[in-house]
Design an enzyme around this catalytic site. Structure first.
Site, PDB file in Angstrom:
ATOM      1  N   GLY A 399       0.821  -1.212   0.000  1.00 50.44           N
ATOM      2  CA  GLY A 399       0.000   0.000   0.000  1.00 50.44           C
ATOM      3  C   GLY A 399       0.845   1.247   0.000  1.00 50.44           C
ATOM      4  CG  ASP A 509      -8.057   7.805   1.734  1.00 52.63           C
ATOM      5  OD1 ASP A 509      -8.876   7.932   0.801  1.00 52.63           O
ATOM      6  OD2 ASP A 509      -6.934   7.293   1.577  1.00 52.63           O
TER       7      ASP A 509
HETATM    8  P1  ADP Z   1      -1.389   1.165   3.135  1.00 50.53           P
HETATM    9  O1  ADP Z   1      -2.107   1.643   4.364  1.00 50.53           O
HETATM   10  O2  ADP Z   1       0.100   1.104   3.270  1.00 50.53           O
HETATM   11  O3  ADP Z   1      -1.852   1.894   1.917  1.00 50.53           O
HETATM   12  P2  ADP Z   1      -3.207  -0.949   2.802  1.00 50.53           P
HETATM   13  O4  ADP Z   1      -3.904  -0.837   4.096  1.00 50.53           O
HETATM   14  O5  ADP Z   1      -3.876  -0.404   1.613  1.00 50.53           O
HETATM   15  O6  ADP Z   1      -1.766  -0.351   2.941  1.00 50.53           O
HETATM   16  O7  ADP Z   1      -2.865  -2.480   2.574  1.00 50.53           O
HETATM   17  C1  ADP Z   1      -2.466  -3.003   1.355  1.00 50.53           C
HETATM   18  C2  ADP Z   1      -3.175  -4.330   1.140  1.00 50.53           C
HETATM   19  O8  ADP Z   1      -2.805  -5.240   2.166  1.00 50.53           O
HETATM   20  C3  ADP Z   1      -4.699  -4.211   1.232  1.00 50.53           C
HETATM   21  O9  ADP Z   1      -5.250  -3.930  -0.002  1.00 50.53           O
HETATM   22  C4  ADP Z   1      -5.109  -5.581   1.727  1.00 50.53           C
HETATM   23  O10 ADP Z   1      -5.240  -6.463   0.651  1.00 50.53           O
HETATM   24  C5  ADP Z   1      -3.934  -6.007   2.569  1.00 50.53           C
HETATM   25  N1  ADP Z   1      -4.203  -5.728   3.991  1.00 50.53           N
HETATM   26  C6  ADP Z   1      -3.954  -4.591   4.654  1.00 50.53           C
HETATM   27  N2  ADP Z   1      -4.321  -4.681   5.944  1.00 50.53           N
HETATM   28  C7  ADP Z   1      -4.821  -5.919   6.112  1.00 50.53           C
HETATM   29  C8  ADP Z   1      -5.365  -6.641   7.239  1.00 50.53           C
HETATM   30  N3  ADP Z   1      -5.489  -6.043   8.422  1.00 50.53           N
HETATM   31  N4  ADP Z   1      -5.784  -7.893   7.053  1.00 50.53           N
HETATM   32  C9  ADP Z   1      -5.686  -8.455   5.835  1.00 50.53           C
HETATM   33  N5  ADP Z   1      -5.196  -7.845   4.746  1.00 50.53           N
HETATM   34  C10 ADP Z   1      -4.745  -6.600   4.865  1.00 50.53           C
END
Ligand code: ADP
Length: 649
Positions: A399, A509
């Site tokens: 992410g 967001d």
């Molecule tokens: P960032 O906050 O760095 O942008 P994200 O929260 O978008 O990261 O996480 C990237 C991906 O990781 C998400 O699209 C999801 O697929 C996976 N992910 C993130 N947090 C979790 C969680 N708590 N449990 C399962 N999958 C997660």
């Protein structure tokens, strides 16, 4: 107003004036139509009363008494959110709530406001009818501006902060069951009152553990299911100090226990807060004739019994829902001929006799027994996690802040670990805020468990959500989901957002990509408030390519003005994404086209899966004027109503 006491010493002061100050007082609008006015008044606090007087500011002279409130009748003293664009002298309002509603006064600065709120709260802490919830915004023209309720005596919409453990609270007076030792003045006062408060050493309550709990930090106390514990201190919302039967003391997660009297919670068949469609899903999964569960009905205060039965040759079986009825003499029944003193007795009877039901109740089904709930952090006060307690499993995604991994804490608890790419986050600011974010705890918020900040990269450790992000889930499984299921998913999000709104916490967001789906298909809101710490102009500037333009209302696009009403706009777009099964909003437009489209007053179309009513709910989130958009509380009751209608169909 320091130094004022001296200058008034020649005036006729009531005896034993403890504090005095000139405030602006708002008229009380006892009738909807009475005009609002703001007048300078001299407020004088004595042992028993707070009184206000006319005041001549030029000659600094006290005039006639205009009113007073008995301190005993005060139910709450809290700050009020100042109105937008208010005059300079009305920027520090607070409220003194008593039988007749709130009295609004405006202090000249933050110090004076704080000092008065603190002193008044100190004086009312033994009052009989202290409020647990209040209205953080003004009552204006027949409506509470925080929650839009139109009854003046409508219950508050926000928990009083000092009721929970937010770091800023630091005030223990709310727990009237465990008062602080009285000061000599208070002692005299109490002697006059009857009945006197309980001595402070009286144990507050006895609770029963619903789940086993293995202590996670040295200050914790382990719990054994069905054992009783005495609660010694329940000041913290999430972690209570308790004593077990062997005399050992420590902190326990408050959501693992119920008060001994709350018998229903201890029964396997009681699934307090599951929805109708989740109940159907659970019972069908069990697939046994006579599988049953009791749940809270969507009508407040009522219960529904859901029972599964399967006729010979029927592949999928059917779930019937029965309302538990109550007679005027408080007898419970499902079939009118058979009434009982309590629900457990009723269930016991129907476990042996169908007596009008589709089948007798054979197999209690429970969601809770399978999984203990999450705790706010790993142990009391433990928000810094030791990285040696983490094991890393597979990568979940990538992410804005870098890689996210699936992992385990102490080899046992599943977690997700965000490994924060260096330079992607304003880390110190985040670390300052993380403790507050950890205190946000709601079934529909992805729980923040803690952080590892003693090394680089820092880690953010959260609840693991096995079905990944909502956007991907909708793209993958959307076609199999019914409209009711889609609606329930948006309801999950709305519940979390109503909780954040009541804590005046902005998400900033909200979008399907920032929600996650758990094993049971429940949607939870993630990444709340994190966007404030992103170090990437493409993301933070409204001109940037990563700015969430498609989820932003006009006032954010034009003036970067964020509020809970900008979150409401984004929620409308999230509803749209849900019912459009993961399509990109304004699919064929560039970001610049989206801005033009929105500023011209044009909006997203109705997705096929959304009924007119569902569309009207999302559409209400897209009013040009932020103030005209509904609150999350209001949206939640609209969605709730629709879920009920839908499930009756
Ligand atoms: P960032 O906050 O760095 O942008 P994200 O929260 O978008 O990261 O996480 C990237 C991906 O990781 C998400 O699209 C999801 O697929 C996976 N992910 C993130 N947090 C979790 C969680 N708590 N449990 C399962 N999958 C997660």
């Amino acid at each position: 107003m320091k130094g004022f006491v001296g200058s008034l010493s020649g005036c006729l002061l009531p005896s034993k004036a403890l504090m005095e100050e000139v405030f602006i007082k708002r008229s009380q609008q006892k009738k909807k139509t009475s005009p609002l006015n703001y007048k300078e008044r001299l407020f004088i606090l004595t042992d028993t009363k707070i009184s206000y007087y006319e005041y001549d500011s030029e000659r600094m002279k006290q005039g006639n008494k205009k009113g007073s409130i008995e301190m005993e009748k005060v139910k709450c003293v809290e700050r009020v959110t100042a109105e937008e664009n208010c005059p300079l002298d009305r920027q520090y309002p607070f409220q003194i709530v008593y039988d007749e509603g709130p009295l609004y006064v405006f202090a000249k600065n933050e110090d004076v406001r704080k000092q008065w709120i603190k002193e008044l709260n100190n004086r009312i802490r033994f009052n009989q009818e202290l409020m647990q919830k209040y209205h953080p915004c003004f009552w204006i023209e027949g409506e509470w501006s925080c929650c839009q309720q139109s009854a003046k005596n409508a219950p508050g919409c926000s928990i009083i902060k000092s009721m929970n453990s937010f770091p800023s609270a630091g005030n223990s007076r709310r727990k009237s069951r465990k008062p602080l030792p009285p000061t000599p003045v208070e002692e005299q006062q109490q002697m006059k009152r009857a009945p006197p408060p309980q001595p402070s050493s009286t144990p507050t309550k006895v609770v029963v553990a619903l789940y086993d709990y293995q202590k996670m930090s040295p200050d914790d106390l382990s719990l054994q299911k069905d054992e009783e514990y005495v609660v010694l201190d329940d000041q913290d919302q999430h972690w209570w100090k308790a004593r077990d039967m062997r005399g050992q003391e420590g902190f326990i997660p408050s959501n693992y226990v119920v008060e001994s009297g709350n018998k229903l919670e201890t029964y396997e068949w009681y699934n307090k807060e599951i929805t109708r469609s989740k109940a159907e899903q659970l019972l069908k999964q069990e697939g046994k004739e006579g599988a049953f569960l009791l749940r809270n009905s969507s009508q407040a205060g009522k219960y529904t019994m859901s029972v599964y039965s399967k006729a010979p040759g029927d592949q999928s079986g059917k779930v019937k829902h029965y309302t538990v009825c109550v007679t005027p003499s408080n007898q419970y029944y499902l079939a009118e001929k058979h009434t009982f003193n309590s629900i457990p007795e009723l269930i016991n009877y129907h476990q042996h006799n169908a007596a009008g039901l589709v089948t007798r109740l054979r197999h209690p089904v429970s969601q809770q027994s399978k999984k203990a709930p999450l705790t706010a952090g790993f142990g009391y006060g433990a928000w810094e996690i030791n990285p040696v307690d983490l094991t890393f499993l597979r990568e979940l995604g990538n992410g804005q802040f870098g890689v996210v991994k699936h992992g385990k804490w102490r080899g046992q608890y599943e977690v997700a670990i965000k490994m924060i790419k260096e330079g992607s986050m304003s880390e110190d600011d985040f670390i300052d805020e993380a403790e507050t974010m950890m205190m946000l705890k709601h079934d529909k918020l992805v729980q923040l468990y803690g952080v590892c900040t003693k090394q680089r990269p820092i880690y953010i450790v959260t609840e693991f959500m096995s079905n990944g992000c909502l956007l991907d889930y909708l793209k993958k499984h959307g076609k199999k989901l019914s409209s009711l299921q889609l609606l329930e998913m948006t309801k999950d999000v709305c519940e979390a957002m109503a909780y954040l709104e009541s804590h005046r916490f902005l998400h900033r967001d909200l979008a399907a990509r920032n929600c996650l789906v758990d094993e049971a298909g429940t949607v939870k809101v993630s990444d709340f408030g994190l966007s404030r710490y992103v170090l990437d102009d493409e993301y933070t500037s409204s001109q940037g390519s990563k700015f969430p333009v498609r989820w932003s209302p006009p006032e954010v696009l034009n003036f970067a003005r964020f509020s809970s009403k900008s979150d409401v706009w984004a929620f409308g777009v999230l509803m749209w994404e849900t019912f459009a099964l993961g399509k990109t909003p304004y699919e064929r437009f560039s970001n610049a086209d989206v801005v033009d489209h929105i500023l011209q007053g044009r909006r997203l179309y109705r997705p096929q899966q959304a009924s007119e009513t569902v569309y009207s709910i999302m559409y209400s989130c897209w009013d040009d004027k932020a103030d005209n958009r509904p609150s999350f509380n209001m949206l939640l009751s609209n969605i709730q109503e629709l879920v009920e209608d839908d499930s009756q169909a």
